[in-house]
Design a protein around this motif. Structure first.
Motif, mmCIF file in Angstrom:
data_model
loop_
_atom_site.group_PDB
_atom_site.id
_atom_site.type_symbol
_atom_site.label_atom_id
_atom_site.label_comp_id
_atom_site.label_asym_id
_atom_site.label_seq_id
_atom_site.Cartn_x
_atom_site.Cartn_y
_atom_site.Cartn_z
ATOM 1 N N UNK A 22 14.670 -1.870 -4.825
ATOM 2 C CA UNK A 22 13.262 -1.561 -4.585
ATOM 3 C C UNK A 22 12.632 -2.563 -3.625
ATOM 4 N N UNK A 23 11.686 -2.075 -2.821
ATOM 5 C CA UNK A 23 10.988 -2.953 -1.890
ATOM 6 C C UNK A 23 9.603 -2.410 -1.597
ATOM 7 N N UNK A 24 8.742 -3.291 -1.078
ATOM 8 C CA UNK A 24 7.422 -2.906 -0.597
ATOM 9 C C UNK A 24 7.337 -3.320 0.862
ATOM 10 N N UNK A 25 6.605 -2.546 1.648
ATOM 11 C CA UNK A 25 6.463 -2.834 3.071
ATOM 12 C C UNK A 25 5.057 -2.449 3.503
ATOM 13 N N UNK A 26 4.667 -2.910 4.681
ATOM 14 C CA UNK A 26 3.363 -2.570 5.234
ATOM 15 C C UNK A 26 3.563 -2.056 6.651
ATOM 16 N N UNK A 49 0.381 -0.166 2.593
ATOM 17 C CA UNK A 49 1.445 -0.815 1.828
ATOM 18 C C UNK A 49 2.188 0.302 1.110
ATOM 19 N N UNK A 50 3.500 0.346 1.301
ATOM 20 C CA UNK A 50 4.337 1.386 0.709
ATOM 21 C C UNK A 50 5.260 0.784 -0.347
ATOM 22 N N UNK A 51 5.443 1.504 -1.422
ATOM 23 C CA UNK A 51 6.387 1.144 -2.469
ATOM 24 C C UNK A 51 7.585 2.069 -2.349
ATOM 25 N N UNK A 52 8.767 1.502 -2.269
ATOM 26 C CA UNK A 52 9.991 2.283 -2.224
ATOM 27 C C UNK A 52 10.846 1.879 -3.417
ATOM 28 N N UNK A 53 10.841 2.717 -4.433
ATOM 29 C CA UNK A 53 11.608 2.422 -5.639
ATOM 30 C C UNK A 53 11.742 3.692 -6.461
ATOM 31 N N UNK A 125 8.848 -8.857 -8.367
ATOM 32 C CA UNK A 125 9.876 -9.544 -7.594
ATOM 33 C C UNK A 125 10.627 -8.648 -6.630
ATOM 34 N N UNK A 126 10.041 -7.492 -6.255
ATOM 35 C CA UNK A 126 10.683 -6.600 -5.298
ATOM 36 C C UNK A 126 10.745 -7.276 -3.928
ATOM 37 N N UNK A 127 11.689 -6.846 -3.122
ATOM 38 C CA UNK A 127 11.841 -7.349 -1.760
ATOM 39 C C UNK A 127 10.589 -7.028 -0.953
ATOM 40 N N UNK A 128 10.158 -7.968 -0.124
ATOM 41 C CA UNK A 128 9.019 -7.751 0.774
ATOM 42 C C UNK A 128 9.566 -7.350 2.133
ATOM 43 N N UNK A 137 8.708 -5.142 8.526
ATOM 44 C CA UNK A 137 7.503 -4.612 7.897
ATOM 45 C C UNK A 137 7.110 -5.382 6.632
ATOM 46 N N UNK A 138 7.435 -6.673 6.598
ATOM 47 C CA UNK A 138 6.852 -7.524 5.558
ATOM 48 C C UNK A 138 5.469 -7.976 6.011
#
Length: 147
Positions: A22-26, A49-53, A125-128, A137-138
């Motif tokens: 899982x990760x979040x990006x902007x 901000x997107x959540x991918x999980x 604690x997901x990847x940024x 895209x962090x």
């Protein structure tokens, strides 16, 4: 016609890049990690901000910071519209905007006329940014330029 649609949909599932963590990006409105805003434009832009999980069963909070170059002034060049920090993702929600109102005002081209919105952490604690060493895209960098 139904069989063709089903066949095409099945092929689409195998395209693209898949991540198993899982990760979040902007991203900027154009879907990239950067944007140019012209000084003659007055607009409210959403940096998402997107959540991918996999589906989450409880909330996720994502914190961020806004770094402004010495050429931009709040209430003169821009106004931060979104005041919620961290942004909160409830179950079933996978995107959240950070909105900035850009104001008409010329900038000094010899100064740093950028704004960076950088993800700084999250409650799980997901990847940024995208997984990988570059953490694409962090953060998103917006440059204001004279028209």
């Amino acid at each position: 016609m139904m069989m063709v649609t089903a066949a095409l949909a099945g092929c689409a599932d195998q395209e693209g890049e898949w991540f198993d963590q899982p990760f979040v990006r902007i991203a900027a409105p154009n879907g990239t990690a950067s944007q140019i805003v012209l000084t003659n434009v007055r607009a409210v832009n959403a940096y998402t901000v997107y959540l991918s999980s996999r589906p989450v069963t409880d909330s996720l909070e994502v914190s961020y910071e806004i770094i402004v170059g010495d050429g931009l002034q709040e209430d003169v060049d821009y106004k931060i519209v979104t005041t919620q920090n961290p942004v909160k993702f409830l179950p079933g929600i996978y995107d959240a905007p950070i909105r900035v109102r850009w104001l008409k005002h010329d900038v000094d081209p010899t100064k740093d006329n950028t704004m960076t919105i950088r993800l700084t952490g999250n409650s799980k604690g997901y990847t940024l940014g995208y997984p990988g060493p570059d953490r694409v895209q962090s953060q998103v960098v917006i440059e204001k330029r004279n028209e």
